[in-house]
Design an enzyme around this catalytic site. Structure first.
Site, mmCIF file in Angstrom:
data_model
loop_
_atom_site.group_PDB
_atom_site.id
_atom_site.type_symbol
_atom_site.label_atom_id
_atom_site.label_comp_id
_atom_site.label_asym_id
_atom_site.label_seq_id
_atom_site.Cartn_x
_atom_site.Cartn_y
_atom_site.Cartn_z
ATOM 1 N N ASP A 7 0.870 -1.188 0.000
ATOM 2 C CA ASP A 7 0.000 0.000 0.000
ATOM 3 C C ASP A 7 0.906 1.238 0.000
ATOM 4 O OD1 ASP A 7 -2.462 1.412 0.133
ATOM 5 O OD2 ASP A 7 -2.259 1.623 2.307
ATOM 6 N N GLU B 287 5.256 4.990 3.455
ATOM 7 C CA GLU B 287 4.765 6.318 3.826
ATOM 8 C C GLU B 287 5.953 7.265 4.010
ATOM 9 O OE1 GLU B 287 1.818 8.027 4.172
ATOM 10 O OE2 GLU B 287 3.121 9.638 4.888
ATOM 11 N N ASN C 141 10.282 7.721 0.528
ATOM 12 C CA ASN C 141 9.698 8.641 -0.443
ATOM 13 C C ASN C 141 9.454 7.840 -1.722
ATOM 14 O OD1 ASN C 141 9.036 10.531 -2.307
ATOM 15 N ND2 ASN C 141 10.841 11.825 -1.974
ATOM 16 N N ASP D 125 -1.943 12.403 -2.270
ATOM 17 C CA ASP D 125 -2.102 13.864 -2.215
ATOM 18 C C ASP D 125 -2.079 14.438 -3.621
ATOM 19 O OD1 ASP D 125 -2.091 13.813 0.567
ATOM 20 O OD2 ASP D 125 0.094 13.733 0.588
ATOM 21 N N LYS E 216 -1.623 22.722 -7.066
ATOM 22 C CA LYS E 216 -1.055 23.782 -7.925
ATOM 23 C C LYS E 216 -0.150 23.192 -9.002
ATOM 24 C CE LYS E 216 -1.031 27.259 -4.324
ATOM 25 N NZ LYS E 216 -0.218 27.841 -3.277
#
Ligand SMILES: C[S@@+](CC[C@H](N)C(=O)[O-])C[C@H]1O[C@@H](n2cnc3c(N)ncnc32)[C@H](O)[C@@H]1O
Length: 210
Positions: A40, A65, A92, A118, A122
């Protein structure tokens, strides 16, 4: 016990998150390393995997994560629950998934989930988005011939962007998916469904001949 407090976002391109992780040693982190593995990516507090490890104990579960305190908390909660088929790694994933997974024996990675990553709305932050071409390549390289990738998000443009990467890759074929195929919902999924917002989902299977 109170939940550990963390920043809502971290910049994955800042120097601290550019450090390479150690490859996962599955012999060290799982009691039975030969079980099929579910990965995951962007697991946050890891509750989806914690519940999956209880609900379907025949698998091993690896959460990845970038927010380190969440990884420490999730590993502590997994250990307190006595789960030996569950592990979380600080990594990462937009830069280092390949390195993290390089020691995993061929054929073990049977399922990958990418759930509500996420969006970095922008345009100037688009480079911070987690799912990129390198990640798709790593998944294609590591996924077992019978494996699949499940992706879901509530952000339509992000779904379009992520789905386009998988659709363009002839190592995968797509099965449009209306519902989460797992018996557990993520924390973000529950929050989105409570607000009656749409969720965009799809599944890709590895093409065995590729
Ligand atoms: C909106 S949360 C969703 C968490 C969970 N998957 C869910 O559905 O509830 C996205 C998670 O992805 C993590 N994340 C974002 N970029 C990442 C990266 N480059 N590598 C690993 N995790 C990342 C974030 O820290 C955050 O915990």
């Amino acid at each position: 016990m109170p939940r550990v407090r963390v920043h809502q976002h971290v910049n994955p391109l800042s120097p601290y998150y550019r450090q390479s992780p150690e490859p996962i040693d599955i012999e060290a982190v799982f009691a039975d390393p030969e079980r099929p593995l579910l990965l995951d990516i962007g697991c946050a507090r890891g509750r989806f995997l914690l519940r999956m490890a209880e609900a379907e104990p025949g698998w091993n579960y690896l959460g990845v994560e970038i927010r380190e305190p969440l990884v420490e908390e999730a590993n502590r909660l997994g250990a307190e629950a006595g789960l030996t088929n569950l592990h979380y790694a600080f990594c990462n994933a937009m830069l280092w998934l390949d390195k993290l997974l390089e020691g995993i024996p061929t054929g073990l990675l049977q399922a990958v989930t990418i759930q509500f990553p996420d969006p970095w709305f922008k345009k100037k932050h688009a480079k911070r988005r987690m799912v990129n071409q390198e990640m798709v390549n790593t998944i294609a390289k590591q996924l077992a011939p019978t494996g699949h990738v499940f992706v879901q998000t509530d952000i339509e443009f992000l779904a379009d962007e992520m789905f386009a990467l998988f659709r363009a890759d002839d190592r995968f074929h797509e099965s449009p998916t209306n519902a989460n195929p797992f018996p557990v919902k993520t924390e973000r999924e529950k929050a989105v469904e409570d607000k009656d917002l749409p969720v965009y989902r799809s599944t890709w299977h590895r093409n065995p001949e590729s």
